[in-house]
Design a protein around this motif. Structure first.
Motif, PDB file in Angstrom:
ATOM      1  N   ALA A 324     -14.887 -17.351   5.596  1.00 36.91           N
ATOM      2  CA  ALA A 324     -16.228 -17.935   5.480  1.00 36.91           C
ATOM      3  C   ALA A 324     -16.969 -17.785   6.802  1.00 36.91           C
ATOM      4  N   PRO A 325     -17.529 -16.589   7.076  1.00 34.32           N
ATOM      5  CA  PRO A 325     -18.306 -16.404   8.305  1.00 34.32           C
ATOM      6  C   PRO A 325     -19.514 -17.325   8.341  1.00 34.32           C
ATOM      7  N   GLY A 326     -19.839 -17.851   9.498  1.00 30.89           N
ATOM      8  CA  GLY A 326     -20.970 -18.747   9.617  1.00 30.89           C
ATOM      9  C   GLY A 326     -22.279 -18.118   9.178  1.00 30.89           C
ATOM     10  N   GLU A 327     -22.411 -16.802   9.394  1.00 34.22           N
ATOM     11  CA  GLU A 327     -23.638 -16.105   9.020  1.00 34.22           C
ATOM     12  C   GLU A 327     -23.931 -16.237   7.519  1.00 34.22           C
ATOM     13  N   ASP A 328     -22.890 -16.455   6.713  1.00 28.40           N
ATOM     14  CA  ASP A 328     -23.079 -16.557   5.261  1.00 28.40           C
ATOM     15  C   ASP A 328     -23.796 -17.841   4.856  1.00 28.40           C
ATOM     16  N   GLY A 329     -23.854 -18.820   5.749  1.00 27.51           N
ATOM     17  CA  GLY A 329     -24.485 -20.085   5.403  1.00 27.51           C
ATOM     18  C   GLY A 329     -25.939 -19.955   5.008  1.00 27.51           C
ATOM     19  N   ILE A 330     -26.600 -18.928   5.507  1.00 23.01           N
ATOM     20  CA  ILE A 330     -28.027 -18.769   5.215  1.00 23.01           C
ATOM     21  C   ILE A 330     -28.269 -18.301   3.785  1.00 23.01           C
TER      22      ILE A 330
END
Length: 374
Positions: A324-330
């Motif tokens: 779950a890369p942080g960039e996916d939060g968007i």
């Protein structure tokens, strides 16, 4: 480095839960080194319960600059996630942020850019990605087993919350306090899984959000949204917090059949012949493809929050890719922002959204809320 020294910001329910498994040594290669909370009485409890081995700080800024930690797990209110993450990256720290990434994409985009510049490991607590059901679904779709996706339909109405729940904190269900309702508070996991498992982001959305339906609250607690995709597929997302009993049913239809996830089970109605091929060669007016029904076996596992923290720790120590890369939060946040913006403007919203327009509309809600409380 053979141990990642983790600091936790915010010792509410989530922060305390993360602290518990770290203290018990359930994450290999990680140790809880410090905590930060704005409540002095909570820090005093930490000293009493967990001993002097864990340092305490009254502000995250102080902890970030203390040299006591290598990475930070952010468990604070939604609006604070990007601000604190950007500061942590500037201090050379790895970051794991609780969901949602933030309240509006403009701010989260800035967090993503800060992460990229820092070169640090940046994850988000999308613990439902560890659920074997959704991992299997993603695998089946990516492999082509379902064929090209034609329709998705997720009814997720088992988030029942009474008025008493909303009354338990003045910040709950307010635009200024949480920045939204069911979409930002309860549904971030489903909005993430909707795009992560299928591999599809909508190209446009039309949504109908009801605010304070059957409840005395400001924010959305009943949503029906319709999505369209580049490949011609469509999707429907229905959610609420006032229905009981609720439903959690995710249905995905493709060229090779249909998959349904409900009651912690996965059922696959698989066509012997792809529908597109059958339709091309069939000459009988009322014929239909042959279909087989399977109960898909799902392996045990899925350690949820602990597994995401372990995955993040492994990435720091060994350079392994993040689940779950942080960039996916968007991505999920873009979908929820689009749903609200569609309701506020009473029209279709194209993705990527107009981030400045969403921010302006959100500020209007906050200002209207402040005036009503004055």
């Amino acid at each position: 480095m053979n141990k990642v020294r983790i600091g936790i910001v915010g010792l509410g329910n989530m922060g305390t839960g993360h602290a518990a498994y770290l203290i018990e040594g359930q994450v290999n290669g990680a140790v809880l080194a410090a905590v930060s909370d704005i409540r002095p009485e909570r820090l005093a409890q930490v000293k009493e319960q967990w001993g002097d081995g864990i340092r305490t700080f009254e502000s995250p800024e102080e902890m970030f600059r203390s040299g006591a930690i290598d990475g930070v797990l952010l468990c604070t209110p939604h609006y604070e996630h990007p601000v604190q993450a950007i500061d942590a990256f500037a201090c050379g720290l790895h970051v794991l942020v609780e969901k949602p990434a933030g309240v509006y994409t403009k701010q989260v985009r800035e967090m993503n850019e800060a992460a990229a510049v820092s070169g640090k490991i940046y994850g988000i607590m999308y613990n439902q990605r560890t659920n074997p059901l959704y991992m299997k679904l993603r695998e089946l779709i990516a492999s082509g087993e379902l064929g090209e996706i034609r329709r998705t339909n997720w009814i997720i109405t088992n988030w029942y919350r009474s008025q008493s729940y909303y009354n338990s904190g003045g910040w709950r269900a307010t635009w200024a306090g949480e920045g939204g309702g069911v979409l930002i508070n309860q549904d971030p996991h489903q909005l993430d899984l909707w795009q992560w498992a299928t591999g599809l982001m909508p190209k446009r959305i039309r949504a109908f959000c009801s605010f304070g339906k059957h409840r005395d609250i400001e924010v959305e607690n009943d949503v029906t949204a319709y999505a369209e995709y580049e490949n011609g597929a469509t999707g429907v997302f229905v959610t609420s917090t006032h229905e009981y009993p609720g439903t959690n049913r995710f249905e995905i239809s493709g060229d090779r059949g249909k998959i349904v996830i409900e009651d912690d089970k996965m059922t696959f109605w698989r066509l012997r012949q792809p529908e597109s091929e059958f339709n091309r060669v069939n000459t009988s007016p009322f014929a239909a493809p042959e279909v087989w029904k399977f109960e898909i076996p799902i392996s045990a596992g899925g350690a949820q929050h602990k597994e995401i923290t372990q995955d993040w720790t492994n990435a720091i120590l060994n350079g392994t890719p993040l689940l779950a890369p942080g960039e996916d939060g968007i991505k999920g946040l873009t979908i929820s922002n689009a749903m609200l913006l569609s309701t506020w403007t009473d029209g279709w919203v194209d993705l990527p959204i107009d981030e400045d327009l969403f921010y302006d509309k959100l500020q209007e809600q906050i200002e209207r809320s402040a005036k009503s409380r004055a």
